[in-house]
Design a protein around this motif. Structure first.
Motif, mmCIF file in Angstrom:
data_model
loop_
_atom_site.group_PDB
_atom_site.id
_atom_site.type_symbol
_atom_site.label_atom_id
_atom_site.label_comp_id
_atom_site.label_asym_id
_atom_site.label_seq_id
_atom_site.Cartn_x
_atom_site.Cartn_y
_atom_site.Cartn_z
ATOM 1 N N GLU A 161 0.819 -1.289 0.124
ATOM 2 C CA GLU A 161 -0.005 -0.091 -0.052
ATOM 3 C C GLU A 161 0.939 1.311 -0.013
ATOM 4 N N ILE A 162 0.753 2.105 -1.075
ATOM 5 C CA ILE A 162 1.497 3.205 -1.087
ATOM 6 C C ILE A 162 0.684 4.521 -1.180
ATOM 7 N N GLY A 163 0.962 5.668 -0.536
ATOM 8 C CA GLY A 163 0.132 6.716 -0.498
ATOM 9 C C GLY A 163 1.029 7.772 -0.959
ATOM 10 N N SER A 164 0.458 8.601 -1.760
ATOM 11 C CA SER A 164 1.409 9.754 -2.378
ATOM 12 C C SER A 164 0.350 10.876 -2.706
ATOM 13 N N ASP A 165 0.975 11.867 -2.670
ATOM 14 C CA ASP A 165 0.157 13.338 -2.868
ATOM 15 C C ASP A 165 0.389 13.870 -4.597
ATOM 16 N N SER A 166 1.225 12.833 -5.324
ATOM 17 C CA SER A 166 1.276 12.993 -6.844
ATOM 18 C C SER A 166 1.716 11.936 -7.396
ATOM 19 N N TYR A 167 1.810 11.994 -8.670
ATOM 20 C CA TYR A 167 2.173 10.868 -9.780
ATOM 21 C C TYR A 167 3.576 10.466 -9.319
ATOM 22 N N GLN A 168 3.842 9.220 -9.201
ATOM 23 C CA GLN A 168 5.156 8.774 -8.868
ATOM 24 C C GLN A 168 5.268 7.338 -9.280
ATOM 25 N N THR A 169 6.527 6.784 -9.753
ATOM 26 C CA THR A 169 6.713 5.368 -10.156
ATOM 27 C C THR A 169 7.736 4.838 -9.241
ATOM 28 N N PHE A 170 7.473 3.482 -8.786
ATOM 29 C CA PHE A 170 8.401 2.842 -7.859
ATOM 30 C C PHE A 170 8.779 1.558 -8.131
ATOM 31 N N GLU A 171 9.583 0.843 -7.632
ATOM 32 C CA GLU A 171 9.961 -0.566 -7.729
ATOM 33 C C GLU A 171 9.719 -1.091 -6.648
ATOM 34 N N PHE A 172 9.074 -2.447 -6.701
ATOM 35 C CA PHE A 172 9.109 -3.383 -5.466
ATOM 36 C C PHE A 172 9.912 -4.322 -5.627
ATOM 37 N N GLN A 173 11.197 -4.659 -4.883
ATOM 38 C CA GLN A 173 11.818 -5.563 -4.941
ATOM 39 C C GLN A 173 11.933 -6.698 -3.841
ATOM 40 N N LEU A 174 11.899 -7.802 -4.152
ATOM 41 C CA LEU A 174 11.733 -9.022 -3.176
ATOM 42 C C LEU A 174 12.875 -9.842 -3.384
ATOM 43 N N PHE A 175 13.627 -10.115 -2.272
ATOM 44 C CA PHE A 175 15.010 -10.975 -2.167
ATOM 45 C C PHE A 175 14.678 -12.039 -1.298
ATOM 46 N N SER A 176 15.479 -13.125 -1.741
ATOM 47 C CA SER A 176 15.668 -14.218 -0.901
ATOM 48 C C SER A 176 16.498 -13.878 0.305
ATOM 49 N N ALA A 177 16.675 -15.012 1.457
ATOM 50 C CA ALA A 177 17.345 -14.572 2.421
ATOM 51 C C ALA A 177 19.037 -14.685 2.043
ATOM 52 N N ASN A 178 19.463 -15.269 0.942
ATOM 53 C CA ASN A 178 20.854 -15.042 0.502
ATOM 54 C C ASN A 178 21.085 -13.941 -0.491
ATOM 55 N N GLY A 179 20.028 -13.177 -0.738
ATOM 56 C CA GLY A 179 20.142 -11.668 -1.390
ATOM 57 C C GLY A 179 19.597 -12.042 -2.880
ATOM 58 N N SER A 180 19.277 -12.932 -3.447
ATOM 59 C CA SER A 180 19.064 -13.157 -4.753
ATOM 60 C C SER A 180 17.541 -12.343 -4.939
ATOM 61 N N LEU A 181 17.299 -11.508 -5.927
ATOM 62 C CA LEU A 181 16.394 -10.741 -6.515
ATOM 63 C C LEU A 181 15.319 -11.889 -7.055
ATOM 64 N N LEU A 182 14.146 -11.935 -6.406
ATOM 65 C CA LEU A 182 13.206 -12.725 -6.903
ATOM 66 C C LEU A 182 11.857 -12.030 -7.670
ATOM 67 N N GLU A 183 11.852 -10.763 -7.212
ATOM 68 C CA GLU A 183 10.705 -10.146 -7.948
ATOM 69 C C GLU A 183 11.135 -8.623 -8.067
ATOM 70 N N ASN A 184 10.858 -7.972 -9.260
ATOM 71 C CA ASN A 184 11.117 -6.459 -9.395
ATOM 72 C C ASN A 184 9.992 -5.902 -9.991
ATOM 73 N N LYS A 185 9.125 -5.591 -9.363
ATOM 74 C CA LYS A 185 7.621 -4.931 -10.060
ATOM 75 C C LYS A 185 7.780 -3.353 -10.068
ATOM 76 N N LYS A 186 7.286 -2.779 -11.307
ATOM 77 C CA LYS A 186 7.090 -1.442 -11.534
ATOM 78 C C LYS A 186 5.824 -1.132 -10.848
#
Length: 109
Positions: A43-68
């Motif tokens: 859940e993200i709240g913002s007062d303007s148009y903005q783009t983010f990335e949600f990154q999910l990593f395993s316990a060993n640091g491997s990138l599993l998800e990278n969602k814009k």
């Protein structure tokens, strides 16, 4: 799984609250539930148009998800599917223009 969670609690400092919330420059980020099973809610709240990335990593640091993710204005609720992940500890980051807005750890049971 109880023994594993106890080990993780002892080995990794910090807490894992039911909801993780962060606020930077007027942006509000909530990641829940924690622990999670089949999905993570972002859940993200913002007062303007903005783009983010949600990154999910395993316990060993491997990138599993990278969602814009784009927030027009107001609140955005996004579900991140996690059915394909094994039980365990995961780390996440919410990034805007190479700046980490929010980060934390979450447990899948």
């Amino acid at each position: 799984i109880g023994n594993r969670l106890n080990y993780l609690d002892q080995s990794f400092p910090g807490i894992c609250p039911d909801e993780i919330q962060g606020e930077v420059d007027g942006l509000i980020v909530n990641v829940f539930p924690n622990p999670f099973k089949t999905k993570i809610n972002l859940e993200i709240g913002s007062d303007s148009y903005q783009t983010f990335e949600f990154q999910l990593f395993s316990a060993n640091g491997s990138l599993l998800e990278n969602k814009k993710i784009t927030v027009i204005k107001g609140w955005l609720n996004k579900e991140i599917e996690t059915r394909n992940l094994n039980s365990g500890m995961y780390f996440y980051r919410v990034v805007k223009e190479n700046t980490v807005i929010s980060s934390g750890k979450a447990v899948k049971f």
